[in-house]
Design a protein around this motif. Sequence first.
Motif, PDB file in Angstrom:
ATOM      1  N   LEU A  66       0.890  -1.181   0.039  1.00  0.00           N
ATOM      2  CA  LEU A  66      -0.015  -0.033   0.023  1.00  0.00           C
ATOM      3  C   LEU A  66       0.864   1.289  -0.070  1.00  0.00           C
ATOM      4  CD1 LEU A  66      -2.723  -0.871   2.712  1.00  0.00           C
ATOM      5  CD2 LEU A  66      -2.858  -0.863   0.196  1.00  0.00           C
ATOM      6  N   LEU A  67       2.080   1.236   0.336  1.00  0.00           N
ATOM      7  CA  LEU A  67       2.957   2.322   0.583  1.00  0.00           C
ATOM      8  C   LEU A  67       3.163   3.011  -0.526  1.00  0.00           C
ATOM      9  CD1 LEU A  67       5.306   1.192   3.645  1.00  0.00           C
ATOM     10  CD2 LEU A  67       3.412   2.461   3.742  1.00  0.00           C
ATOM     11  N   HIS A  68       3.111   4.335  -0.554  1.00  0.00           N
ATOM     12  CA  HIS A  68       3.684   5.289  -1.742  1.00  0.00           C
ATOM     13  C   HIS A  68       5.147   5.045  -1.541  1.00  0.00           C
ATOM     14  CE1 HIS A  68       4.941   8.934  -3.287  1.00  0.00           C
ATOM     15  NE2 HIS A  68       3.671   9.187  -3.881  1.00  0.00           N
ATOM     16  N   PRO A  69       5.882   5.343  -3.042  1.00  0.00           N
ATOM     17  CA  PRO A  69       7.268   5.087  -2.661  1.00  0.00           C
ATOM     18  C   PRO A  69       8.078   6.182  -1.746  1.00  0.00           C
ATOM     19  CG  PRO A  69       6.476   5.141  -5.028  1.00  0.00           C
ATOM     20  CD  PRO A  69       5.275   5.586  -4.169  1.00  0.00           C
ATOM     21  N   ARG A  70       7.488   7.069  -1.316  1.00  0.00           N
ATOM     22  CA  ARG A  70       7.917   7.774  -0.432  1.00  0.00           C
ATOM     23  C   ARG A  70       7.094   7.384   1.078  1.00  0.00           C
ATOM     24  NH1 ARG A  70      10.478  12.709  -1.516  1.00  0.00           N
ATOM     25  NH2 ARG A  70      11.227  12.468   0.719  1.00  0.00           N
ATOM     26  N   GLY A  71       6.262   6.604   1.213  1.00  0.00           N
ATOM     27  CA  GLY A  71       5.543   6.323   2.355  1.00  0.00           C
ATOM     28  C   GLY A  71       6.284   5.391   3.344  1.00  0.00           C
ATOM     29  N   TRP A  92       9.118   5.876  -7.429  1.00  0.00           N
ATOM     30  CA  TRP A  92       8.890   7.243  -7.698  1.00  0.00           C
ATOM     31  C   TRP A  92       7.581   7.351  -8.282  1.00  0.00           C
ATOM     32  CZ3 TRP A  92      13.401   5.696 -10.105  1.00  0.00           C
ATOM     33  CH2 TRP A  92      14.555   5.889  -9.061  1.00  0.00           C
ATOM     34  N   GLU A  93       6.797   8.273  -8.049  1.00  0.00           N
ATOM     35  CA  GLU A  93       5.271   8.698  -8.642  1.00  0.00           C
ATOM     36  C   GLU A  93       5.472   9.903  -9.521  1.00  0.00           C
ATOM     37  OE1 GLU A  93       3.317   6.651  -9.262  1.00  0.00           O
ATOM     38  OE2 GLU A  93       3.158   5.022  -7.660  1.00  0.00           O
ATOM     39  N   GLY A  94       4.646  10.197 -10.428  1.00  0.00           N
ATOM     40  CA  GLY A  94       4.429  11.494 -10.856  1.00  0.00           C
ATOM     41  C   GLY A  94       4.146  11.238 -12.650  1.00  0.00           C
ATOM     42  N   SER A  95       4.576  12.263 -13.237  1.00  0.00           N
ATOM     43  CA  SER A  95       4.038  12.138 -14.639  1.00  0.00           C
ATOM     44  C   SER A  95       5.463  12.404 -15.480  1.00  0.00           C
ATOM     45  CB  SER A  95       3.101  13.581 -14.753  1.00  0.00           C
ATOM     46  OG  SER A  95       3.273  13.774 -16.504  1.00  0.00           O
ATOM     47  N   CYS A 150      10.955   4.169 -16.884  1.00  0.00           N
ATOM     48  CA  CYS A 150       9.512   3.669 -16.134  1.00  0.00           C
ATOM     49  C   CYS A 150       9.873   4.512 -14.829  1.00  0.00           C
ATOM     50  CB  CYS A 150       9.674   2.211 -15.708  1.00  0.00           C
ATOM     51  SG  CYS A 150      11.294   1.557 -14.882  1.00  0.00           S
ATOM     52  N   TYR A 151       9.289   4.036 -13.722  1.00  0.00           N
ATOM     53  CA  TYR A 151       8.968   4.592 -12.313  1.00  0.00           C
ATOM     54  C   TYR A 151       9.644   3.628 -11.406  1.00  0.00           C
ATOM     55  CZ  TYR A 151       7.134   9.022 -13.667  1.00  0.00           C
ATOM     56  OH  TYR A 151       6.769  10.104 -14.272  1.00  0.00           O
ATOM     57  N   GLY A 152      10.477   2.818 -11.867  1.00  0.00           N
ATOM     58  CA  GLY A 152      11.465   1.979 -10.995  1.00  0.00           C
ATOM     59  C   GLY A 152      10.417   0.521 -10.812  1.00  0.00           C
ATOM     60  N   ASN A 153      11.364  -0.367 -10.418  1.00  0.00           N
ATOM     61  CA  ASN A 153      10.813  -1.642 -10.143  1.00  0.00           C
ATOM     62  C   ASN A 153      11.495  -2.241  -9.058  1.00  0.00           C
ATOM     63  OD1 ASN A 153       8.980  -3.857 -10.510  1.00  0.00           O
ATOM     64  ND2 ASN A 153      10.053  -4.745 -12.250  1.00  0.00           N
TER      65      ASN A 153
END
Lengths: 484, 333
Positions: free
Chosen positions: A408-413, B220-223, B210-213
Amino acid sequence: MILKLNHLQGKSAAAGAQDVIGTVYSLLEEGQIEKSQFARLQVELDWIQYKQNFRDVVIATQGYNAQGQPVPIMDIHVDTRQVEPGCLRGAFLRALAHTHRDAPQHEADRLALEDFQSLRTSIVWQFNRLYWSRLPDWEKATGKGYEEALPGGVSDGHHPQAIADSVGDFWTLLKDMDAKNQLPPEIFLLEIGVGTGTRCGMWLNKFRELDQQRGTNYYPKLRVLLGDYSLATLDMSRPAVREHADLCSFLVLDAVNPLKTLSFLRHKVLQVHCTNVYDNLPDEEVVRRDGRLYFVQVRAYVPMEEVVRLSTEFDIPIDRMRSTVDRLLSASVDFLGDPARGVAFWMEIWKSVRLEERLVLVEDLPDFPFPEGLDASKVEDILQNAPADFRFHLSSGALESFIRTLPLLHPRGYLQVQDIFVTDLDQYRLGFYGPGKLDGSLLNWVNGALLREVAERAGYDVHFAPFHYRKGARTSVLYTTRRE
Amino acid sequence: MTLPTLPTTMVGSYAMPGWLERLKTEYFARRISRHDLDEIYDAAAKAAIKDQEIAGLDIVTDGEPRRDNMVDYFLERLPGVQIDRSSKKFYYDFYDSSVQGKLPMASLGLVGDFSFLQTFSERANKICITGPHCLTKRIRNQFYPNEEALAVDIARVMNLELKALVKAGARYIQIDEPYFSGFPEDLGWCVRALNTMVDGVDAKIAVHICYGNRYGKPSWEGSYRYLFPGILEAKVQQLTMEFARRGGEDLDLFKEFPNQFELGVGVIDVKIHDVETPEMVAERIRKALAVLPPERIFILPDCGLFHLPRDIAFAKLKAMVEGTRIVRKDLGK
C-alpha cells in the motif's frame, strides 16, 4: 538434564529454583523419571513473561515425529510464580502423566476444547474475536474500559509528545515532496486498529495546528482511513475524530490482510500506523532443538475442577459444557437467554482456559506452511545466526499483516508500528514472551527480528526505536525505510 | 527479419525462480563453483527463451537470469569501477562501488550473452543494457568533477560495447534508464550521455524509462511530463514506457509534443500478480493507437518480469500476445 534458569520476574527466584531441582532429583531417584529420559530432559524455570498465560504451574511438552510417534525430546516448563507450597511434586507428576497417552488420568482431569493444532487456529482466537466484537458487554461487566487493562492504564499511542513528533515528521515529508513537486493531490493515511480513535483525533488536531502555523494548506488534502475489524470499535472511534469528519473514512478491515480491502490504494498511502495490533494477531511457535525444528501444537482445555465449578455455578451439565462453549463462540453472549449471565459465563470460562502443548518435528521444511513472506530458505538464513536451542514466535498474523501492508505504501511512504517487539532472536534466550491474557483478549510479543529479515527481501529496512516518552514503557516503534 | 504489426517483446528480464535465487546465494556463500553457476545460468536462459517463444513473443531476450540486479552486472564489468565484494548480504542487494580514476576503455564482454541468445532462438532478439545515468547514480564518484562527466565517460565505454554487439549481429538494443523519473532535474545531461552512448551505433535503439521496479514496487510517482521537450533531443528510435499500472493519461504527451519516436507501450502491470485478460491488453493498446499509428507502436510489459513468479509471468506474456492479436485483427493485420 539441562536446567535453564530465567530471571523474567525481576525478583528473588532462588528459592523456587532450589525446590524445582530438589523435586526433579527426587522424582528421578523414585523412578518417576527414567534415567534415559532424564538425560535428555530440558527444564526451564520462569520461562514465560505473562502471569495470566494459559499455562499450568508445570507443563511437560513431549516431542513427536510427523507420524505421531514420540521422539526422545521433552521440555518441562515451570512457572514458579504459580507454585503453592507443597504442590510442586504433584504438579510435576500431573504434567509428566500427560506425556504418556495411555496414563489413566490422561484425559480425566480436563475437558479438551479442541484437538492438538497450531496455536494460530486454536479456539483461543475465537475467544479473542468474541472479545472485540462484544467489547461493550465486557467493559460493562468489568466496569472499566479496555485501555485501563493495559500496563499503565493508558495506551502509549496517545502520548502527546509522541504524536507531536509523528506529526512533525510527516509534515516534513510532505514539505520535501512539495518542494520536489511530488505532492499527490490526495494524501492518504491509514490507521489499522483505531481503538477509541483517541490517537487519530489527537494526531489530526496537531497536524491541523501545525499546518495552519506554517501556512502550508496540506490539511485539507488529507484522506484518513480508520480501519478496524470490529464495527463496535469503529463506532466508538467516531466521536474522537468528529472535528475532522470530512477527511475520515471508517473501514471494517482484517488487520491480517489490509491489501484485500484497500488494493485500490496500492502504492498510494503515505503513512500507515498501528498501535497494539500485531500483538493481538494469531501466532505460532517453533522450537529449535539439537539442530532440528519442532512446531508447537497446542490444545485448549479447561481443568476438570473448573468444569465442575462452572457446571454448578451456571447450572450447565458437565457433559454439555463443551457444546455450551461452542454456542458461546458462535451465538455469542445471548445464548443463555440472559445476556448478563452469558457474559458472566464467558468471563469465567475464559479465566479457566489453559493450553497444553506438544512438539512435532518439522521433517520437510520446504513444504512447511510458513506464513506469507516466509519460506524455508529465509528461515534457514535467519537461523544461521540464531541461538542453537530456543523457542521463538513465527508471529504469523503480524508477518502477514506486515507483508500485506507494504504494497500500500507510496514510494515515499512508511509504516509505523508501535508494539511489544523482540528485536533480536537472542532475547529469546532470556525467556518467552507470550501468549498472555489481557482482559478478554490475547497478546503476544512480536518477533521483530523476523519481520526485519522478511522486510529486507520485500525492499524495506526496518528499524526499532524504544518508546522513550514514558518511563518504563516496554513498547517500541517499528518504522520502515525504503531499501535501495 | 520481418516483424508483424505491433511487435511484442519483453522489457528485458523474465521471472527469477526461487531456486535460482537460492543457487545464486549458494555461490556467494562459496558452496557452488563459478563453472556450475554458469551452467545453471545457461539452463535458466534457455528456459526463459523457450517460455517467450511458447507465449508467442515476436522479439525475445535472454531473460537476464545472469544478472543479480540491473546495476551490479554492469558495474562488475566496467573497467575502473572499484567494487566492495563484502558489501552484499543478499544477491539482489547492490554492491558498494566507487570510481577513483578515469575509466579506461575496455570491453564489458556482453557479446557472449548476445551470442548465446542468437544461438538458442531463431526469432528476432533484443539485448538490454543499463544506461549511464542509472549506473552513475549507483557509483560513489571520487574522481570526476560532476555526475555528467562520469556518465559521459561510462557512455563512451558503453558505446564501444554497443558497436561490438552490432558487429556480432544485434539489431535492436534497449538502454534501461529507470532513474530518469527519480531525478527529472538531470534530464539535460542524461540525454547528452545517451547520445554519446549511441553515437554511430547502427541498430534500433530503444530507451526504457519507467518509475522503478526495485523489489517489484515503484521507486517514484509522478508524470512523464518532465521528459518533454528534453527527451526529443535523444538520438534514439524508440521510447518504452509504463502505461498499464499508471494508466494511459501520459500518452497524450505524444500528441502535445510531436516527435518521430516509436513507442514501446507497457500494457502489463508487473507489480501485481493478477493476470490481465487479453481484452484488457487490447483496450490498453487501443488507447495508444488513438495517439500513434500502429507502425510506431511496440507492445511490452511495463517493466521487467523479474519479481513475478514464473507461472504468472508466463500467463501475463500469453495474455499480452493474445490481446495484441485481437487488435491486429481489428486492424486487419
